[in-house]
Scaffold this motif. Structure first.
Motif, PDB file in Angstrom:
ATOM      1  N   ARG A 165      34.575  36.872  34.672  1.00 26.86           N
ATOM      2  CA  ARG A 165      34.884  35.474  34.951  1.00 26.86           C
ATOM      3  C   ARG A 165      36.259  35.071  34.432  1.00 26.86           C
ATOM      4  O   ARG A 165      36.642  35.414  33.315  1.00 26.86           O
ATOM      5  CB  ARG A 165      33.845  34.574  34.296  1.00 26.86           C
ATOM      6  CG  ARG A 165      32.434  34.800  34.782  1.00 26.86           C
ATOM      7  CD  ARG A 165      32.182  34.071  36.079  1.00 26.86           C
ATOM      8  NE  ARG A 165      30.789  34.196  36.491  1.00 26.86           N
ATOM      9  CZ  ARG A 165      30.229  33.491  37.436  1.00 26.86           C
ATOM     10  NH1 ARG A 165      30.931  32.590  38.076  1.00 26.86           N
ATOM     11  NH2 ARG A 165      28.972  33.663  37.766  1.00 26.86           N
ATOM     12  N   VAL A 166      36.973  34.321  35.274  1.00 25.58           N
ATOM     13  CA  VAL A 166      38.257  33.758  34.860  1.00 25.58           C
ATOM     14  C   VAL A 166      38.376  32.348  35.422  1.00 25.58           C
ATOM     15  O   VAL A 166      37.864  32.042  36.502  1.00 25.58           O
ATOM     16  CB  VAL A 166      39.455  34.610  35.329  1.00 25.58           C
ATOM     17  CG1 VAL A 166      39.426  35.988  34.694  1.00 25.58           C
ATOM     18  CG2 VAL A 166      39.526  34.716  36.843  1.00 25.58           C
ATOM     19  N   ASP A 167      39.043  31.494  34.660  1.00 21.52           N
ATOM     20  CA  ASP A 167      39.418  30.165  35.130  1.00 21.52           C
ATOM     21  C   ASP A 167      40.741  30.309  35.868  1.00 21.52           C
ATOM     22  O   ASP A 167      41.731  30.785  35.300  1.00 21.52           O
ATOM     23  CB  ASP A 167      39.551  29.219  33.939  1.00 21.52           C
ATOM     24  CG  ASP A 167      39.922  27.803  34.345  1.00 21.52           C
ATOM     25  OD1 ASP A 167      41.041  27.606  34.860  1.00 21.52           O
ATOM     26  OD2 ASP A 167      39.102  26.883  34.138  1.00 21.52           O
ATOM     27  N   PHE A 168      40.775  29.911  37.120  1.00 18.63           N
ATOM     28  CA  PHE A 168      41.935  30.174  37.975  1.00 18.63           C
ATOM     29  C   PHE A 168      43.258  29.781  37.315  1.00 18.63           C
ATOM     30  O   PHE A 168      44.161  30.601  37.140  1.00 18.63           O
ATOM     31  CB  PHE A 168      41.776  29.434  39.311  1.00 18.63           C
ATOM     32  CG  PHE A 168      42.978  29.534  40.212  1.00 18.63           C
ATOM     33  CD1 PHE A 168      43.146  30.621  41.047  1.00 18.63           C
ATOM     34  CD2 PHE A 168      43.947  28.540  40.215  1.00 18.63           C
ATOM     35  CE1 PHE A 168      44.259  30.725  41.875  1.00 18.63           C
ATOM     36  CE2 PHE A 168      45.061  28.625  41.035  1.00 18.63           C
ATOM     37  CZ  PHE A 168      45.217  29.717  41.862  1.00 18.63           C
ATOM     38  N   ASP A 169      43.396  28.527  36.938  1.00 17.16           N
ATOM     39  CA  ASP A 169      44.679  28.045  36.428  1.00 17.16           C
ATOM     40  C   ASP A 169      44.999  28.620  35.058  1.00 17.16           C
ATOM     41  O   ASP A 169      46.145  29.006  34.789  1.00 17.16           O
ATOM     42  CB  ASP A 169      44.669  26.516  36.376  1.00 17.16           C
ATOM     43  CG  ASP A 169      44.634  25.900  37.767  1.00 17.16           C
ATOM     44  OD1 ASP A 169      45.676  25.870  38.424  1.00 17.16           O
ATOM     45  OD2 ASP A 169      43.552  25.474  38.190  1.00 17.16           O
ATOM     46  N   THR A 170      43.997  28.705  34.199  1.00 13.28           N
ATOM     47  CA  THR A 170      44.220  29.243  32.859  1.00 13.28           C
ATOM     48  C   THR A 170      44.614  30.707  32.914  1.00 13.28           C
ATOM     49  O   THR A 170      45.537  31.150  32.216  1.00 13.28           O
ATOM     50  CB  THR A 170      42.945  29.077  32.003  1.00 13.28           C
ATOM     51  OG1 THR A 170      42.591  27.690  31.962  1.00 13.28           O
ATOM     52  CG2 THR A 170      43.155  29.585  30.590  1.00 13.28           C
ATOM     53  N   TYR A 171      43.934  31.465  33.765  1.00 12.90           N
ATOM     54  CA  TYR A 171      44.207  32.896  33.860  1.00 12.90           C
ATOM     55  C   TYR A 171      45.572  33.164  34.483  1.00 12.90           C
ATOM     56  O   TYR A 171      46.309  34.053  34.033  1.00 12.90           O
ATOM     57  CB  TYR A 171      43.098  33.567  34.669  1.00 12.90           C
ATOM     58  CG  TYR A 171      43.229  35.073  34.790  1.00 12.90           C
ATOM     59  CD1 TYR A 171      43.336  35.887  33.662  1.00 12.90           C
ATOM     60  CD2 TYR A 171      43.223  35.686  36.041  1.00 12.90           C
ATOM     61  CE1 TYR A 171      43.440  37.271  33.782  1.00 12.90           C
ATOM     62  CE2 TYR A 171      43.316  37.061  36.167  1.00 12.90           C
ATOM     63  CZ  TYR A 171      43.424  37.846  35.038  1.00 12.90           C
ATOM     64  OH  TYR A 171      43.536  39.212  35.156  1.00 12.90           O
ATOM     65  N   LEU A 172      45.931  32.392  35.497  1.00 11.44           N
ATOM     66  CA  LEU A 172      47.241  32.576  36.119  1.00 11.44           C
ATOM     67  C   LEU A 172      48.358  32.326  35.100  1.00 11.44           C
ATOM     68  O   LEU A 172      49.328  33.093  35.025  1.00 11.44           O
ATOM     69  CB  LEU A 172      47.385  31.636  37.310  1.00 11.44           C
ATOM     70  CG  LEU A 172      48.604  31.841  38.218  1.00 11.44           C
ATOM     71  CD1 LEU A 172      48.629  33.243  38.798  1.00 11.44           C
ATOM     72  CD2 LEU A 172      48.604  30.796  39.336  1.00 11.44           C
ATOM     73  N   ALA A 173      48.202  31.288  34.295  1.00 15.81           N
ATOM     74  CA  ALA A 173      49.187  31.010  33.254  1.00 15.81           C
ATOM     75  C   ALA A 173      49.203  32.122  32.204  1.00 15.81           C
ATOM     76  O   ALA A 173      50.264  32.516  31.701  1.00 15.81           O
ATOM     77  CB  ALA A 173      48.890  29.661  32.610  1.00 15.81           C
ATOM     78  N   GLN A 174      48.026  32.650  31.875  1.00 14.07           N
ATOM     79  CA  GLN A 174      47.944  33.730  30.887  1.00 14.07           C
ATOM     80  C   GLN A 174      48.675  34.986  31.375  1.00 14.07           C
ATOM     81  O   GLN A 174      49.387  35.640  30.596  1.00 14.07           O
ATOM     82  CB  GLN A 174      46.475  34.068  30.603  1.00 14.07           C
ATOM     83  CG  GLN A 174      46.282  35.159  29.562  1.00 14.07           C
ATOM     84  CD  GLN A 174      44.830  35.614  29.469  1.00 14.07           C
ATOM     85  OE1 GLN A 174      44.202  35.931  30.478  1.00 14.07           O
ATOM     86  NE2 GLN A 174      44.287  35.615  28.264  1.00 14.07           N
ATOM     87  N   LEU A 175      48.509  35.325  32.640  1.00 16.56           N
ATOM     88  CA  LEU A 175      49.171  36.510  33.174  1.00 16.56           C
ATOM     89  C   LEU A 175      50.689  36.353  33.157  1.00 16.56           C
ATOM     90  O   LEU A 175      51.422  37.307  32.882  1.00 16.56           O
ATOM     91  CB  LEU A 175      48.687  36.795  34.593  1.00 16.56           C
ATOM     92  CG  LEU A 175      47.235  37.257  34.737  1.00 16.56           C
ATOM     93  CD1 LEU A 175      46.890  37.484  36.201  1.00 16.56           C
ATOM     94  CD2 LEU A 175      46.959  38.523  33.934  1.00 16.56           C
TER      95      LEU A 175
END
Length: 448
Positions: free
Chosen positions: A413-423
């Protein structure tokens, strides 16, 4: 295969294509094995193994789904259909010259580790077996191809016809029948709406409540509203605001005869449907609880009610299977595979995954960002932290994911916006690690 590939990519759907493009941009030669006879993966309607059905459309909006490197046409609708998406993916491969690296109709059956952290990929193609030894393997074959049966399996024996949504192709399969659709995801809602127009009677069975989001809210694609909030607020605050907005605009699920969700909004993959609430309001779809058992052509539900049906469509999701990998590499199973940033196998250098995650939003921008991280790593411009740090981060992320999503695939599971920023941050941080490692190597060489 000239020049000799250093990376093998498995799959030429969105994830595989994004990986090939990122590797090409980084100057890393690659070869891709695709089991189908064209690129596009699950979006290719009618292709072997594709779950696409005739009425399939995006469930995330165009601007939140497109690749940054290849936007969708601005004159397209907010939610394009499968044919547009399949064609757009082909145009992506055309534009960036990816076809030359892709071996169509090649099914990978084994990926074998070799000495020196190398890998040999074995595939079967139209001209016989193929073998290539490379420095790295990127698994990008998707996880919506192996249907998952209902669990627990209903009791009794039924004579009613049963299919999985993977075998659904269009409303003609439902015409004139008494149809029971089982599930609460996007496919279940799409198929139930199709049935409400084509079938004699439509029942929708839900074991647990889901948040149903219309595709437009306040005149905008609904996922763009959450995206605007994500740039400013943590997910708990977004959850409260989103639930309040949904309740005020379309009403709580119970208002429409749906079971109340036990989880809060943003704690499961959202279910988007414009048609479902309308068809419920018109009485064209009847809601039932979970299926308890079968007796001939009668289905019994957990509340004791029973209905006669002609066709059951199980929308119970898919199993994640990676049969070409040694089970020793999948100690926690494919769904529980511990990966650093949901990409890198911490104990198998050179083995990476693109797309092995489940997002609260679209997948395409995330696989594009994952692919750029993989390509930077293979080009030496991004360095991973040490193995101990990778495992520590994986454990911390799993704890947070379990607290948010429970036991429903927390490792994926990933939160779309949070994960995109993390990457994006990870790419920058890893570049610094690579620079430090390069400086240390040069300093050691100078001392000698």
């Amino acid at each position: 295969m000239d020049p000799q590939p250093s990376v093998a990519v498995i799959g030429a759907g969105a994830a595989g294509l994004a990986t090939l493009k990122a590797l090409a941009d980084a100057g890393v030669p690659a070869v891709c094995f695709e089991a189908g006879d064209q690129v596009g993966g699950l979006w290719v309607y009618g292709a072997t193994g594709s779950p696409a059905y005739r009425t399939l459309h995006l469930n995330t909006s165009r601007t939140r789904t497109e690749f940054a490197d290849h936007p969708m046409p601005v004159d397209w609708p907010d939610y394009p259909d499968h044919a547009r998406i399949a064609g757009w993916l082909t145009s992506y491969a055309d534009r960036f010259g990816l076809h030359a690296a892709i071996r169509l109709r090649h099914t990978v059956d084994r990926v074998v580790p070799e000495p020196g952290d190398r890998w040999t990929v074995h595939a079967d193609g139209p001209d016989g077996p193929v073998r290539v030894t490379v420095d790295a393997v990127v698994v990008a074959n998707g996880h919506n191809r192996v249907p998952k049966p209902p669990q627990p399996e209903p009791t009794g024996s039924g004579t009613v016809r049963q299919i999985h949504s993977h075998a659904y192709r269009g409303p003609e399969q439902l015409a004139g029948r008494r149809v029971l659709v089982v599930g609460g995801g996007n496919s279940a809602m799409d198929i139930a709406v199709d049935a409400s127009y084509a079938a004699e009677r439509t029942l929708l069975s839900l074991r647990r409540g889901v948040w149903v989001v219309p595709k437009h809210l306040l005149g905008r694609p609904s996922d763009t509203l959450n995206g605007a909030l994500a740039r400013r607020l943590p997910w708990r605050m977004r959850q409260r605001i989103s639930q309040t907005l949904l309740t005020a605009t379309v009403g709580a699920p119970a208002r429409h005869g749906l079971p109340a969700p036990a989880h809060g909004f943003l704690q499961d993959h959202p279910t988007l449907s414009d048609g479902l609430l309308s068809r419920l309001a018109h009485g064209e779809i009847e809601v039932r609880p979970g299926v308890a058992g079968f007796d001939g052509d009668r289905v019994t539900f957990t509340d004791g009610r029973a209905d006669t049906v002609d066709l059951v469509v199980w929308c119970t999701g898919y199993r994640v299977e990676l049969p070409f990998l040694d089970p020793a590499l999948l100690a926690d199973g494919a769904e529980g595979l511990p990966l650093y940033r949901h990409i890198f196998h911490p104990d198998a250098p050179g083995l990476a995954f693109v797309g092995l995650m489940q997002s609260t939003g679209a997948a395409f921008p995330l696989v594009e960002a994952q692919a750029k991280l993989v390509a930077a790593h293979r080009a030496g411009r991004y360095a991973l932290p040490d193995r101990q740090r990778q495992h520590a981060d994986i454990r911390a992320e799993l704890r947070a994911a379990t607290a948010r999503w429970g036991q429903r695939r927390p490792a994926m599971r990933v939160d779309f916006d949070t994960y995109l920023a993390q990457l994006r941050r990870e790419l920058t941080v890893g570049a610094r690690r690579a620079q430090r490692a390069g400086s240390a190597t040069r300093a050691d060489g100078g001392d000698r």
